[in-house]
Design a protein around this motif. Structure first.
Motif, PDB file in Angstrom:
ATOM      1  N   ASP A 106      31.863   1.722 -36.008  1.00 16.42           N
ATOM      2  CA  ASP A 106      31.801   0.813 -34.872  1.00 16.42           C
ATOM      3  C   ASP A 106      33.177   0.581 -34.251  1.00 16.42           C
ATOM      4  N   SER A 158      16.598   2.567 -33.460  1.00 13.89           N
ATOM      5  CA  SER A 158      17.163   1.248 -33.731  1.00 13.89           C
ATOM      6  C   SER A 158      17.014   0.386 -32.492  1.00 13.89           C
ATOM      7  N   ALA A 160      19.418  -1.021 -31.339  1.00 13.81           N
ATOM      8  CA  ALA A 160      20.619  -0.637 -30.597  1.00 13.81           C
ATOM      9  C   ALA A 160      20.327   0.514 -29.650  1.00 13.81           C
ATOM     10  N   SER A 165      23.984  -2.145 -28.074  1.00 18.14           N
ATOM     11  CA  SER A 165      24.614  -3.089 -28.990  1.00 18.14           C
ATOM     12  C   SER A 165      26.125  -3.055 -28.779  1.00 18.14           C
ATOM     13  N   GLN A 168      28.940  -0.739 -30.452  1.00 15.33           N
ATOM     14  CA  GLN A 168      28.237   0.385 -31.065  1.00 15.33           C
ATOM     15  C   GLN A 168      27.797   1.398 -30.014  1.00 15.33           C
ATOM     16  N   SER A 172      24.472   3.454 -30.507  1.00 13.58           N
ATOM     17  CA  SER A 172      23.411   3.155 -29.543  1.00 13.58           C
ATOM     18  C   SER A 172      22.989   4.404 -28.791  1.00 13.58           C
ATOM     19  N   THR A 208      24.134  -2.976 -42.024  1.00 13.13           N
ATOM     20  CA  THR A 208      23.872  -4.237 -41.314  1.00 13.13           C
ATOM     21  C   THR A 208      24.326  -5.480 -42.058  1.00 13.13           C
ATOM     22  N   THR A 211      27.899  -6.589 -40.771  1.00 16.84           N
ATOM     23  CA  THR A 211      27.968  -6.897 -39.341  1.00 16.84           C
ATOM     24  C   THR A 211      27.118  -8.111 -38.984  1.00 16.84           C
ATOM     25  N   PHE A 212      25.944  -8.226 -39.600  1.00 16.43           N
ATOM     26  CA  PHE A 212      25.030  -9.332 -39.311  1.00 16.43           C
ATOM     27  C   PHE A 212      24.769 -10.122 -40.597  1.00 16.43           C
ATOM     28  N   VAL A 299      21.572  -7.016 -24.197  1.00 11.99           N
ATOM     29  CA  VAL A 299      22.181  -6.130 -25.180  1.00 11.99           C
ATOM     30  C   VAL A 299      22.555  -6.948 -26.406  1.00 11.99           C
ATOM     31  N   TYR A 300      22.336  -6.403 -27.600  1.00  8.02           N
ATOM     32  CA  TYR A 300      22.716  -7.095 -28.815  1.00  8.02           C
ATOM     33  C   TYR A 300      24.207  -7.380 -28.811  1.00  8.02           C
ATOM     34  N   GLY A 301      24.583  -8.619 -29.086  1.00  9.05           N
ATOM     35  CA  GLY A 301      25.985  -8.990 -29.152  1.00  9.05           C
ATOM     36  C   GLY A 301      26.587  -9.396 -27.828  1.00  9.05           C
TER      37      GLY A 301
END
Length: 303
Positions: A106, A158, A160, A165, A168, A172, A208, A211-212, A299-301
């Motif tokens: 990432d 994913s 993503a 994301s 990423q 992604s 994950t 990161t999460f 978008v994620y994030g």
């Protein structure tokens, strides 16, 4: 053993840990003989070791199942070919391919090195394409010989890849590419008795849990562990089994106790002038159409 996959042979890539391990164990529990592929690399793709794949094989055998370990690099032609060959030489057939192998590197786009882009594309996208190509060639041969298989491919995308994301871009893009590959493969291989679908899982894995961390943590009270990778595997097993007859070219999100059929790009609001637009007219029309369109999911994030 009597289960959805009794008598079938399944290959699972990246099966030494996390989701792949859960899929391999679940397939074996439903009667499949499993080829457990894993290079034993770190979360960033560096290093290697035979331990993780062999450990999963031993777990399956300890539970009365059948499994063999494969340590080849499935992002190479020889590694992918040997994966299919091992299934055929060990068990005499191949019925299902679960493409799962991958790792992360990432970075925000302005800091993303070319090598990190290439490495992630290689393991996720090329690592899906090559096993799929070699398995499909085998199944096409079977079909042409009058032995049309009941074959299944389950690819791993994913969220993503579906939404994007932050941080990423490489991951992604690769996961979005897997969706495109899934759709094409489903269309091309249907004539040979092959169904191809994809899952976009959310689960606690090495990729994950850092990161999460808060989202992925197991509950401390012993309640339902929604992020356990084992929650995703029942859908994968069903997609890999004859029970999923007629289901192909679809993408499913799977998280905890939730399964969602994802609906991809579809035409939204449209205007046809019947003639060429000027740039100003095109822009004005685009803004009008956007005002009528559904707002995309973030978008994620982002934000």
């Amino acid at each position: 053993m009597n289960g959805l996959c009794t008598g079938r042979v399944a290959v699972v890539t990246g099966a030494g840990r996390g989701l792949g391990r859960a899929h391999a164990l679940a397939l074996a529990a439903e009667g499949a003989a499993v080829v457990v592929n894993d290079l034993g690399v770190g979360v960033d793709g560096t290093g290697s070791g035979a331990g993780p794949a062999q450990q999963v094989v031993e777990e399956i055998r300890a539970r009365g199942g059948r499994a063999v370990a494969h340590g080849g690099d499935i992002a190479t032609t020889e590694g992918a070919a040997s994966l299919v060959r091992m299934a055929l030489e060990s068990y005499g057939r191949l019925d299902a391919l679960v493409n799962n192998a991958g790792f992360l590197r990432d970075r925000m786009l302005v800091n993303l090195d070319e090598d990190d882009w290439d490495a992630v594309m290689r393991v996720h996208l090329k690592g899906h394409f090559l096993p799929l190509k070699h398995a499909a060639a085998h199944w096409r041969g079977e079909a042409k010989a009058g032995r049309t298989p009941t074959a299944r491919v389950v690819n791993t995308s994913s969220g993503a890849g579906l939404l994007g994301s932050v941080g990423q871009g490489n991951y992604s893009a690769a996961k979005a590419g897997i969706v495109g590959l899934t759709l094409v493969a489903a269309a091309e291989l249907a004539r040979y008795g092959v169904q191809v679908n994809a899952v976009a899982p959310a689960a606690r894995t090495r990729m994950t849990e850092a990161t999460f961390a808060e989202t992925m943590a197991a509950p401390g009270d012993g309640g339902f562990d929604a992020m356990a990778p084992e929650n995703v595997s029942p859908l994968v097993v069903w997609l890999a089994s004859p029970a999923s007859a007629g289901v192909t070219g679809r993408v499913f999100e799977a998280e905890g106790g939730r399964i969602t059929v994802m609906e991809g790009w579809r035409p939204g609001p449209t205007v046809d002038k019947g003639a060429r637009w000027t740039p100003a007219q095109a822009g004005e029309t685009a803004l009008q159409l956007l005002a009528e369109a559904e707002v995309p999911r973030p978008v994620y994030g982002a934000g």
